[in-house]
Design an enzyme around this catalytic site. Structure first.
Site, PDB file in Angstrom:
ATOM      1  N   HIS A  76      -7.535  -4.741   4.140  1.00 50.99           N
ATOM      2  CA  HIS A  76      -7.105  -3.336   4.174  1.00 50.99           C
ATOM      3  C   HIS A  76      -7.856  -2.530   3.123  1.00 50.99           C
ATOM      4  O   HIS A  76      -8.373  -1.443   3.404  1.00 50.99           O
ATOM      5  CB  HIS A  76      -5.591  -3.293   3.936  1.00 50.99           C
ATOM      6  N   ASN A  77      -7.948  -3.061   1.909  1.00 49.40           N
ATOM      7  CA  ASN A  77      -8.620  -2.325   0.843  1.00 49.40           C
ATOM      8  C   ASN A  77     -10.127  -2.272   1.056  1.00 49.40           C
ATOM      9  O   ASN A  77     -10.780  -1.302   0.678  1.00 49.40           O
ATOM     10  CB  ASN A  77      -8.292  -2.948  -0.509  1.00 49.40           C
TER      11      ASN A  77
ATOM     12  N   GLU B 233     -10.624   0.474   3.342  1.00 44.39           N
ATOM     13  CA  GLU B 233     -10.416   1.705   2.576  1.00 44.39           C
ATOM     14  C   GLU B 233     -11.694   2.110   1.843  1.00 44.39           C
ATOM     15  O   GLU B 233     -12.056   3.284   1.799  1.00 44.39           O
ATOM     16  CB  GLU B 233      -9.281   1.467   1.588  1.00 44.39           C
TER      17      GLU B 233
ATOM     18  N   SER C 250       0.842  -1.191   0.000  1.00 41.42           N
ATOM     19  CA  SER C 250       0.000   0.000   0.000  1.00 41.42           C
ATOM     20  C   SER C 250       0.878   1.243   0.000  1.00 41.42           C
ATOM     21  O   SER C 250       1.895   1.296   0.683  1.00 41.42           O
ATOM     22  CB  SER C 250      -0.914   0.017   1.235  1.00 41.42           C
TER      23      SER C 250
ATOM     24  N   LYS D  92      -3.954  -7.532   2.975  1.00 43.76           N
ATOM     25  CA  LYS D  92      -4.091  -6.396   2.060  1.00 43.76           C
ATOM     26  C   LYS D  92      -5.498  -6.309   1.488  1.00 43.76           C
ATOM     27  O   LYS D  92      -6.036  -5.215   1.276  1.00 43.76           O
ATOM     28  CB  LYS D  92      -3.071  -6.520   0.919  1.00 43.76           C
TER      29      LYS D  92
END
Length: 311
Positions: A174-175, A178, A121, A171
């Site tokens: 995480h996205n 987001e 990221s 990840k």
């Protein structure tokens, strides 16, 4: 250390430059001659083929694959594995689906080659600010590549989060988060934009929220940049694509029985934005008119208030 970078797009090129700035040697490959020339200008050793790239590395070889997720990544890793030897390490730094990592790990392990998945990221800001790295892999393989991870990440921004696949899994989540954060900011600012009686300066508000507010974040800093008068924000169309990670996160939530209404709603909002003439919204308008006589808008922009009767 000496490391290869395969894929010299915006992130791959910037990562190459950051590695060089931190004292590492980078052998760089991309199908684009212009991309190879660009990184050569700041010290990379360009390779015109993957075979040449492999020949320029020393055991244990380490190659970072930074190409689009899916078939481009898997085919590149498979090709590299055919050129590498036992003890070598290949890093998948793209936003691959963690489920696609497992079979590749097994295939490479049979050849004695390790696959490390590095959730990355940082986007276009990574060169200056560093990249947050969520790394999955065996202890031995991660240790070999760790000097590169430490160079690319800001202080405290790298961790070996688990076994192979864990990096891409983290990840992915995480996205998904987001997605939800961006949607919350977007909705809040839209509510304020629809309050003309207060004549609010949204750029000013985004600026002050960055100091002392509990909603401050790097995303808010980027919102402040986007809302600056000179940014051209008014020219941006209200269409938001989804690159896959958000829907993968929602799928995981469903499969694991986890309630994730915020991330799910943010994903569905992106779907809606991609259809300027969404059938579902047109049907909602028609139904409101049918049961309540509410006004509707036709294709030519005119409005009607009487009950719409299809011809």
């Amino acid at each position: 250390m000496r490391i290869a970078m395969v894929g010299l797009g915006k992130m791959g090129a910037n990562m190459t430059q950051r590695l060089i700035e931190h004292g590492h040697q980078v052998v760089a490959f991309d199908l684009s001659e212009q991309a190879r020339s660009t990184v050569a200008a700041f010290g990379a050793d360009p390779a015109t083929t993957l075979e040449e790239l492999a020949s320029k590395l020393e055991a244990p070889r380490v190659a970072w694959v930074m190409v689009p997720a899916g078939e481009p990544t898997s085919s590149t890793i498979t090709t590299l594995a055919g050129l590498f030897e036992p003890g070598d390490v290949i890093i998948d730094g793209g936003n691959s689906n963690y489920k696609e990592t497992a079979p590749l790990v097994e295939t490479l392990a049979a050849k004695g080659i390790a696959l490390v998945d590095a959730g990355t990221s940082g986007g276009i800001w990574g060169l200056k600010e560093g990249y947050c790295l969520m790394v999955g892999g065996t202890d031995e393989a991660v240790a070999i590549a760790e000097p590169a991870f430490l160079a690319l990440a800001p202080e405290g921004g790298y961790a070996h989060v688990g076994p192979p696949g864990a990096g891409h899994f983290v990840k992915m989540v995480h996205n998904g988060i987001e997605y939800g954060l961006m949607q919350a900011y977007a909705e809040g600012f839209e509510i304020m934009a629809e309050a003309p009686e207060f004549d609010l300066d949204l750029h000013q508000i985004s600026a002050i929220w960055r100091y002392g507010s509990v909603v401050r974040s790097w995303l808010l800093e980027l919102a402040e940049r986007a809302l600056r008068p000179e940014s051209g924000f008014d020219q941006i169309e209200a269409v938001v694509v989804d690159s896959g990670e958000g829907r993968w996160t929602v799928e995981e939530a469903i499969n694991r029985g986890v309630s994730a209404p915020v991330i799910s709603s943010a994903l569905f909002a992106r779907f809606a934005s991609q259809k300027k003439d969404a059938f579902g919204l047109r049907l909602v308008s028609a139904l409101r008119n049918q049961f309540g006589g509410h006004a509707f808008t036709t294709a030519d922009g005119t409005q009607g208030g009487e009950t719409f009767t299809p011809k």
